[in-house]
Design a protein around this motif. Structure first.
Motif, PDB file in Angstrom:
ATOM      1  N   LEU A 132       0.632  -1.279   0.044  1.00 16.07           N
ATOM      2  CA  LEU A 132      -0.003   0.022  -0.054  1.00 16.07           C
ATOM      3  C   LEU A 132       0.893   1.303   0.101  1.00 16.07           C
ATOM      4  CD1 LEU A 132      -1.905  -1.642   2.830  1.00 16.07           C
ATOM      5  CD2 LEU A 132      -2.956  -0.700   0.884  1.00 16.07           C
ATOM      6  N   GLY A 133       0.651   2.045  -1.087  1.00 13.60           N
ATOM      7  CA  GLY A 133       1.445   3.369  -1.087  1.00 13.60           C
ATOM      8  C   GLY A 133       2.500   3.652  -1.871  1.00 13.60           C
ATOM      9  N   THR A 134       2.526   2.637  -3.091  1.00 14.67           N
ATOM     10  CA  THR A 134       3.822   3.056  -3.971  1.00 14.67           C
ATOM     11  C   THR A 134       3.069   2.501  -5.318  1.00 14.67           C
ATOM     12  OG1 THR A 134       5.111   1.562  -2.458  1.00 14.67           O
ATOM     13  CG2 THR A 134       5.732   1.665  -4.881  1.00 14.67           C
ATOM     14  N   ALA A 135       3.211   3.351  -6.428  1.00 15.96           N
ATOM     15  CA  ALA A 135       2.493   3.514  -7.643  1.00 15.96           C
ATOM     16  C   ALA A 135       3.336   2.983  -8.745  1.00 15.96           C
ATOM     17  CB  ALA A 135       2.036   4.879  -7.803  1.00 15.96           C
ATOM     18  N   THR A 136       4.705   2.563  -8.397  1.00 18.26           N
ATOM     19  CA  THR A 136       5.428   2.353  -9.618  1.00 18.26           C
ATOM     20  C   THR A 136       5.249   0.861 -10.296  1.00 18.26           C
ATOM     21  OG1 THR A 136       7.940   1.721 -10.237  1.00 18.26           O
ATOM     22  CG2 THR A 136       7.376   1.496  -7.722  1.00 18.26           C
ATOM     23  N   PRO A 137       5.442   0.688 -11.486  1.00 22.36           N
ATOM     24  CA  PRO A 137       5.262  -0.624 -11.917  1.00 22.36           C
ATOM     25  C   PRO A 137       6.316  -1.686 -11.561  1.00 22.36           C
ATOM     26  CG  PRO A 137       6.096   0.817 -13.713  1.00 22.36           C
ATOM     27  CD  PRO A 137       5.691   1.850 -12.535  1.00 22.36           C
ATOM     28  N   PHE A 138       7.462  -1.170 -11.101  1.00 21.12           N
ATOM     29  CA  PHE A 138       8.598  -2.119 -10.460  1.00 21.12           C
ATOM     30  C   PHE A 138       7.698  -2.626  -9.021  1.00 21.12           C
ATOM     31  CE2 PHE A 138      12.150  -3.130  -7.782  1.00 21.12           C
ATOM     32  CZ  PHE A 138      13.031  -3.894  -8.477  1.00 21.12           C
ATOM     33  N   ALA A 139       7.124  -2.162  -8.317  1.00 20.29           N
ATOM     34  CA  ALA A 139       6.482  -2.495  -7.230  1.00 20.29           C
ATOM     35  C   ALA A 139       5.535  -3.757  -7.735  1.00 20.29           C
ATOM     36  CB  ALA A 139       5.780  -1.461  -6.554  1.00 20.29           C
ATOM     37  N   ASP A 140       4.704  -3.549  -8.657  1.00 18.36           N
ATOM     38  CA  ASP A 140       3.979  -4.560  -9.501  1.00 18.36           C
ATOM     39  C   ASP A 140       4.872  -5.963  -9.714  1.00 18.36           C
ATOM     40  OD1 ASP A 140       2.401  -2.348  -9.253  1.00 18.36           O
ATOM     41  OD2 ASP A 140       1.337  -2.628 -11.001  1.00 18.36           O
ATOM     42  N   MET A 143       6.022  -7.543  -6.647  1.00 18.52           N
ATOM     43  CA  MET A 143       4.754  -8.414  -5.916  1.00 18.52           C
ATOM     44  C   MET A 143       4.534  -9.662  -6.689  1.00 18.52           C
ATOM     45  SD  MET A 143       3.422  -7.127  -3.112  1.00 18.52           S
ATOM     46  CE  MET A 143       1.734  -7.531  -3.293  1.00 18.52           C
ATOM     47  N   ILE A 144       4.717  -9.670  -8.069  1.00 16.70           N
ATOM     48  CA  ILE A 144       4.511 -10.948  -8.823  1.00 16.70           C
ATOM     49  C   ILE A 144       5.729 -11.799  -8.471  1.00 16.70           C
ATOM     50  CG2 ILE A 144       4.455 -11.672 -11.091  1.00 16.70           C
ATOM     51  CD1 ILE A 144       3.090  -9.249 -11.966  1.00 16.70           C
ATOM     52  N   ALA A 145       6.996 -11.282  -8.438  1.00 15.73           N
ATOM     53  CA  ALA A 145       8.022 -12.097  -8.264  1.00 15.73           C
ATOM     54  C   ALA A 145       7.973 -12.836  -6.879  1.00 15.73           C
ATOM     55  CB  ALA A 145       9.236 -11.258  -8.150  1.00 15.73           C
ATOM     56  N   MET A 146       7.270 -12.018  -5.928  1.00 13.51           N
ATOM     57  CA  MET A 146       7.259 -12.674  -4.580  1.00 13.51           C
ATOM     58  C   MET A 146       6.400 -13.836  -4.523  1.00 13.51           C
ATOM     59  SD  MET A 146       6.492 -10.923  -0.874  1.00 13.51           S
ATOM     60  CE  MET A 146       4.846 -10.307  -1.221  1.00 13.51           C
ATOM     61  N   GLY A 147       5.171 -13.628  -5.313  1.00 12.40           N
ATOM     62  CA  GLY A 147       4.379 -14.836  -5.669  1.00 12.40           C
ATOM     63  C   GLY A 147       4.879 -15.930  -6.151  1.00 12.40           C
ATOM     64  N   LEU A 243       9.708  -7.454 -15.083  1.00 12.44           N
ATOM     65  CA  LEU A 243       9.494  -8.746 -15.077  1.00 12.44           C
ATOM     66  C   LEU A 243      10.672  -9.570 -15.642  1.00 12.44           C
ATOM     67  CD1 LEU A 243       5.600  -9.097 -15.506  1.00 12.44           C
ATOM     68  CD2 LEU A 243       6.983  -9.700 -13.266  1.00 12.44           C
ATOM     69  N   ASP A 244      11.088  -8.988 -16.593  1.00 10.94           N
ATOM     70  CA  ASP A 244      12.181  -9.643 -17.539  1.00 10.94           C
ATOM     71  C   ASP A 244      13.276  -9.540 -16.679  1.00 10.94           C
ATOM     72  OD1 ASP A 244      10.611 -10.579 -19.784  1.00 10.94           O
ATOM     73  OD2 ASP A 244      11.117  -8.599 -21.030  1.00 10.94           O
ATOM     74  N   GLN A 245      13.558  -8.355 -16.009  1.00 10.37           N
ATOM     75  CA  GLN A 245      14.717  -8.351 -15.132  1.00 10.37           C
ATOM     76  C   GLN A 245      14.613  -9.176 -13.988  1.00 10.37           C
ATOM     77  OE1 GLN A 245      14.071  -4.018 -14.431  1.00 10.37           O
ATOM     78  NE2 GLN A 245      15.623  -3.502 -15.824  1.00 10.37           N
ATOM     79  N   PHE A 246      13.527  -9.351 -13.580  1.00  5.96           N
ATOM     80  CA  PHE A 246      13.151 -10.424 -12.267  1.00  5.96           C
ATOM     81  C   PHE A 246      13.409 -11.940 -12.922  1.00  5.96           C
ATOM     82  CE2 PHE A 246      11.323  -7.302  -9.772  1.00  5.96           C
ATOM     83  CZ  PHE A 246      11.914  -7.224  -8.757  1.00  5.96           C
TER      84      PHE A 246
END
Length: 416
Positions: A132-140, A143-147, A243-246
């Motif tokens: 909560l509180g972050t607007a960058t696509p890197f955060a998305d 989060m996907i990488a954590m899943g 996502l490619d970088q991750f």
């Protein structure tokens, strides 16, 4: 008297099923903590408005599936059907919007009235995470990488594929929404009854309809990619690059949608073919207005949730349990020493237990059923000398060990 049965759509978690269930939740908790997430525990019921605000009156959850009741004070309460709304409500009511970002993990039971089937229950368990509180696509992407990390840790990622889509920004969605309404009006008579009802209020939901007659009409439906603003397109491009970088592989699926206006940009699902029609095991997306719906400021957020039962069904094997020790006594007279040994081992974090009845043979049978790796045999001679007979239940080897050396000897044995 008739046997009392569990309520339809509920089930008891016992034995291996309980172990798998706990393993999934603990693994998720451990992985999310590596990313800086802290667990929040919210109530299992909320004021009904928390969910009608967050899920929308036209959603299946609100219109068909919520367990809503009136308490003795006349208030309308609802058993939580999902976790995100309660987290956003907690953010506001605990005055945490001033200390953003907040990284939240949650786990616990949810409740929906729907037809029970494999991997789906009326009381079911979810794990989830909200940034909560972050607007960058890197955060998305993170989060996907954590899943993905959790699926890897559970050993089930080989059976799962990440599907990704974008809902664009508000201007993009408004233009796309109008195009969808115009298209589906031309084929309205061919839509299912549910989709006809959604046409004006929630046309995006038609895209994820499971009805065959609706699915047949999707090939010619307008797609978001054709209505994206430069801002929305930039976000989408940056997400895929991150996502490619991750090193997270994905495939684009233009039919993944969310039916509420506050969802924006990223939506995703980890799906499998191993569970039949219940193929989604972890799903989420970005949302912009849900915290404001709870009376707080506008807070950008990204989150996901996963069904514990479905993840547990995908586990290849029961997680290996810590090796345990069984205490075997030859008479009641040595129970005092047996209790002393039990507590000694437990204080050193060695799993140990004993049974309170049966002769030697019965106790050894019990130890084998409990899958103990070592038995400590205690008779009156052993009690007098303050020793135990340490028996390796795998090799059959047996040695006498002094009580003061027992912990160190066991640590060496159990480490093998």
């Amino acid at each position: 008297m008739s046997v009392v049965k569990p309520v339809r759509g509920t089930h008891d978690l016992i034995g291996d099923e309980a172990k798998n269930h706990q393993y999934v939740m603990q693994t998720a908790k451990n992985i999310t903590s590596l990313y800086g997430f802290e667990e929040w525990i919210t109530p299992v019921f909320e004021e009904t408005g928390v969910f009608t605000r967050s899920l929308g009156d036209t959603s299946d959850i609100v219109s068909k599936e919520m367990y809503t009741f009136q308490d003795r004070g006349g208030d309308s309460l609802t058993l939580r059907p999902e976790g995100t709304a309660g987290i956003c409500r907690a953010l506001v009511t605990n005055a945490l919007t001033q200390t953003l970002p907040q990284k939240v993990f949650y786990a616990g039971p949810m409740f929906r009235y729907e037809r029970p089937q494999k991997g789906r229950y009326r009381q079911f368990y979810q794990i989830g995470a909200e940034l909560l509180g972050t607007a960058t696509p890197f955060a998305d992407a993170e989060m996907i990488a954590m899943g993905q990390h959790i699926l890897n840790a559970l050993g089930i990622s080989d059976n799962v594929v990440l599907e990704l889509n974008t809902l664009g920004d508000l201007i993009s969605r408004q233009a796309w929404r109008e195009a969808l309404i115009a298209y589906f009006k031309t084929v309205k008579s061919e839509l299912s009854e549910d989709s006809q009802n959604r046409l004006e209020k929630n046309p995006l939901r038609i895209l994820d309809s499971k009805a065959a007659q609706d699915r047949a009409l999707l090939d010619h439906a307008p797609l978001m990619k054709d209505y994206m603003t430069p801002t929305a397109l930039e976000f989408w491009d940056r997400l895929r690059k991150a996502l490619d970088q991750f090193k997270i592989p994905f495939r684009e699926n233009y039919y993944i949608v969310r039916g509420l206006d506050y969802y924006s940009h990223t939506v995703f699902e980890f799906v499998t073919t191993k569970l039949g029609s219940q193929g989604t095991v972890l799903a989420g997306g970005r949302y912009e207005g849900l915290v404001a719906e709870m009376g707080g400021p506008s807070v950008p957020a990204i989150g996901w949730a996963a069904g514990v039962e479905r993840l547990a069904l995908l586990l290849n094997s029961i997680p290996v349990q810590p090796k345990s020790v069984a205490i075997i006594v030859f008479s009641d007279a040595v129970h005092e020493m047996a209790f002393t040994v039990l507590q000694l081992l437990r204080t050193h974090k060695i799993a140990a237990e004993m049974t309170y009845k049966g002769n030697f043979r019965k106790q050894m049978e019990w130890a084998n059923k409990r899958k103990a790796s070592i038995a400590l045999l205690i008779g009156e001679d052993e009690a007098t000398k303050q020793v135990v007979q340490l028996k390796d239940l795998n090799s059959g080897e047996q040695v006498e060990v002094a009580l003061h050396d027992l912990v160190s000897q066991l640590i060496l044995k159990l480490a093998k």
